[in-house]
Scaffold this motif. Structure first.
Motif, PDB file in Angstrom:
ATOM      1  N   ARG A  42     -26.165  13.168 -13.834  1.00 54.38           N
ATOM      2  CA  ARG A  42     -26.864  12.578 -14.969  1.00 54.38           C
ATOM      3  C   ARG A  42     -25.975  12.574 -16.211  1.00 54.38           C
ATOM      4  O   ARG A  42     -25.946  11.608 -16.975  1.00 54.38           O
ATOM      5  N   LYS A  43     -25.220  13.662 -16.379  1.00 56.87           N
ATOM      6  CA  LYS A  43     -24.305  13.733 -17.516  1.00 56.87           C
ATOM      7  C   LYS A  43     -23.217  12.679 -17.411  1.00 56.87           C
ATOM      8  O   LYS A  43     -22.860  12.030 -18.407  1.00 56.87           O
ATOM      9  N   ALA A  44     -22.684  12.484 -16.207  1.00 54.37           N
ATOM     10  CA  ALA A  44     -21.646  11.461 -16.011  1.00 54.37           C
ATOM     11  C   ALA A  44     -22.199  10.068 -16.261  1.00 54.37           C
ATOM     12  O   ALA A  44     -21.531   9.217 -16.876  1.00 54.37           O
ATOM     13  N   LEU A  45     -23.440   9.808 -15.797  1.00 54.86           N
ATOM     14  CA  LEU A  45     -24.060   8.507 -16.010  1.00 54.86           C
ATOM     15  C   LEU A  45     -24.294   8.257 -17.500  1.00 54.86           C
ATOM     16  O   LEU A  45     -24.017   7.162 -18.018  1.00 54.86           O
ATOM     17  N   THR A  46     -24.794   9.277 -18.191  1.00 52.66           N
ATOM     18  CA  THR A  46     -25.031   9.141 -19.633  1.00 52.66           C
ATOM     19  C   THR A  46     -23.724   8.885 -20.386  1.00 52.66           C
ATOM     20  O   THR A  46     -23.663   8.038 -21.287  1.00 52.66           O
ATOM     21  N   THR A  47     -22.675   9.602 -19.989  1.00 58.05           N
ATOM     22  CA  THR A  47     -21.375   9.416 -20.628  1.00 58.05           C
ATOM     23  C   THR A  47     -20.842   8.009 -20.387  1.00 58.05           C
ATOM     24  O   THR A  47     -20.292   7.367 -21.289  1.00 58.05           O
ATOM     25  N   ALA A  48     -21.012   7.520 -19.169  1.00 55.76           N
ATOM     26  CA  ALA A  48     -20.534   6.176 -18.837  1.00 55.76           C
ATOM     27  C   ALA A  48     -21.282   5.107 -19.634  1.00 55.76           C
ATOM     28  O   ALA A  48     -20.680   4.159 -20.153  1.00 55.76           O
ATOM     29  N   ILE A  49     -22.604   5.275 -19.734  1.00 60.85           N
ATOM     30  CA  ILE A  49     -23.400   4.305 -20.492  1.00 60.85           C
ATOM     31  C   ILE A  49     -23.026   4.342 -21.973  1.00 60.85           C
ATOM     32  O   ILE A  49     -22.838   3.290 -22.615  1.00 60.85           O
ATOM     33  N   ALA A  50     -22.891   5.559 -22.533  1.00 58.64           N
ATOM     34  CA  ALA A  50     -22.528   5.688 -23.940  1.00 58.64           C
ATOM     35  C   ALA A  50     -21.137   5.108 -24.206  1.00 58.64           C
ATOM     36  O   ALA A  50     -20.915   4.420 -25.208  1.00 58.64           O
ATOM     37  N   GLY A  51     -20.193   5.383 -23.288  1.00 60.44           N
ATOM     38  CA  GLY A  51     -18.848   4.833 -23.447  1.00 60.44           C
ATOM     39  C   GLY A  51     -18.830   3.321 -23.381  1.00 60.44           C
ATOM     40  O   GLY A  51     -18.111   2.667 -24.138  1.00 60.44           O
ATOM     41  N   THR A  52     -19.624   2.744 -22.463  1.00 56.05           N
ATOM     42  CA  THR A  52     -19.692   1.289 -22.342  1.00 56.05           C
ATOM     43  C   THR A  52     -20.270   0.648 -23.600  1.00 56.05           C
ATOM     44  O   THR A  52     -19.744  -0.342 -24.116  1.00 56.05           O
ATOM     45  N   LEU A  53     -21.357   1.220 -24.103  1.00 56.73           N
ATOM     46  CA  LEU A  53     -21.968   0.688 -25.326  1.00 56.73           C
ATOM     47  C   LEU A  53     -21.023   0.813 -26.516  1.00 56.73           C
ATOM     48  O   LEU A  53     -20.916  -0.106 -27.345  1.00 56.73           O
ATOM     49  N   ALA A  54     -20.322   1.943 -26.601  1.00 59.30           N
ATOM     50  CA  ALA A  54     -19.367   2.129 -27.696  1.00 59.30           C
ATOM     51  C   ALA A  54     -18.248   1.097 -27.629  1.00 59.30           C
ATOM     52  O   ALA A  54     -17.838   0.537 -28.652  1.00 59.30           O
ATOM     53  N   PHE A  55     -17.757   0.825 -26.420  1.00 57.33           N
ATOM     54  CA  PHE A  55     -16.694  -0.165 -26.265  1.00 57.33           C
ATOM     55  C   PHE A  55     -17.190  -1.561 -26.633  1.00 57.33           C
ATOM     56  O   PHE A  55     -16.471  -2.333 -27.289  1.00 57.33           O
ATOM     57  N   VAL A  56     -18.408  -1.911 -26.204  1.00 57.62           N
ATOM     58  CA  VAL A  56     -18.964  -3.226 -26.524  1.00 57.62           C
ATOM     59  C   VAL A  56     -19.097  -3.399 -28.037  1.00 57.62           C
ATOM     60  O   VAL A  56     -18.786  -4.469 -28.589  1.00 57.62           O
ATOM     61  N   MET A  57     -19.551  -2.350 -28.724  1.00 53.71           N
ATOM     62  CA  MET A  57     -19.713  -2.440 -30.177  1.00 53.71           C
ATOM     63  C   MET A  57     -18.380  -2.481 -30.904  1.00 53.71           C
ATOM     64  O   MET A  57     -18.235  -3.148 -31.937  1.00 53.71           O
ATOM     65  N   PHE A  58     -17.387  -1.774 -30.361  1.00 56.65           N
ATOM     66  CA  PHE A  58     -16.090  -1.711 -31.032  1.00 56.65           C
ATOM     67  C   PHE A  58     -15.173  -2.869 -30.658  1.00 56.65           C
ATOM     68  O   PHE A  58     -14.195  -3.137 -31.370  1.00 56.65           O
ATOM     69  N   PHE A  59     -15.490  -3.575 -29.567  1.00 57.27           N
ATOM     70  CA  PHE A  59     -14.586  -4.620 -29.085  1.00 57.27           C
ATOM     71  C   PHE A  59     -14.302  -5.708 -30.123  1.00 57.27           C
ATOM     72  O   PHE A  59     -13.147  -6.156 -30.236  1.00 57.27           O
TER      73      PHE A  59
END
Length: 276
Positions: free
Chosen positions: A9-26
């Protein structure tokens, strides 16, 4: 089973947060990439843009065409001036709403917040005429006042929520020790709410720094901040993508650096009072 589920669950949450952060920062990342390209390369397909040569010509052209530092100092003065002027008004107002009993406090707060729902263009003409009559058009003072009034509801709302987390008994003890109203606000209330005040300052500096509607309509050249500096690269002849990207990077770099170094204070202020 629970131990096996927790890491997943922690890995999934980290992956989702990282993806959203990348989309916002792209978008910011892509602007940075385009700023190091020539005008010909900047309009190519994305893969061709990445494989083309890198150059600083756009930054040199921007500096030659526009006085960056004049616009930069205008942005600094306008954003800091409007924020601190707003604090002078908002701290006493938030104190009164947080600690003076009254049934209309919520109504007043909602009324102030409702002013943010009005489209800015709805009051552009009267404010423009007032600026002309008082000689405030294309002046830093005029923009400081306008941006202070625009962001004042947000400043008061934020400070009100922080002040409500401070026990009223502390202020009552200060009054029993002979503290005046001024001493109570300056030496008791303000230091205790310093994390919240710091986050309020940071947020409103960012809002004032990024304000484009009023700065574009109420300035020409003397008091034009970095938002006008960016808009000058959109012309009837077309968009100069590389130069526009370079100007955008030069405009957002100071506020990004400030946000990076003050992120701990911002998070601390936004979570102020969350844990008892």
């Amino acid at each position: 089973m629970a131990r096996a589920t927790a890491p997943a669950r922690k890995a999934l949450t980290t992956a989702i947060a990282g993806t959203l952060a990348f989309v916002m920062f792209f978008p910011i990342l892509w602007i940075v990439v385009l700023s190091f390209k020539s005008e010909v390369d900047a309009i190519r397909a994305p893969l061709q843009v990445l494989s083309s040569g890198w150059t600083l010509d756009s930054y040199g052209a921007v500096q030659e065409r526009s006085d960056y530092f004049k616009h930069f100092w205008n942005s600094v003065i306008i954003s800091l001036g409007s924020t601190f002027l707003g604090l002078l008004v908002a701290i006493p107002a938030a104190w009164a709403m947080a600690f003076v009993p009254g049934k209309q406090t919520r109504n007043v707060l909602m009324w102030m917040l409702s002013t943010k729902m009005l489209p800015p263009v709805g009051v552009l003409v009267p404010i423009y005429l007032l600026f002309i009559n008082f000689g405030l058009l294309d002046t830093r003072i005029g923009l400081v006042v306008v941006l202070m009034l625009i962001n004042l509801p947000i400043i008061i709302w934020m400070l009100y929520t922080y002040f409500r987390e401070i026990p009223g008994e502390i202020l009552e003890a200060a009054r029993m020790d002979g503290a005046s109203l001024r001493e109570e606000v300056l030496y008791v209330l303000t230091p205790m709410a310093l994390p919240g005040i710091a986050s309020t300052i940071l947020l409103n500096v960012i809002l004032a720094w990024n304000e484009a509607f009023w700065t574009l309509n109420l300035t020409a050249s003397r008091a034009a901040p970095l938002t006008a500096f960016i808009a000058s690269y959109s012309s009837p002849e077309g968009l100069f993508y590389a130069k526009l990207s370079a100007a955008s990077v030069m405009a957002i770099a100071p506020i990004l650096i400030m946000g990076w170094f003050s992120q701990k204070q911002l998070v601390r202020g936004l979570t102020f009072g969350a844990v008892k």
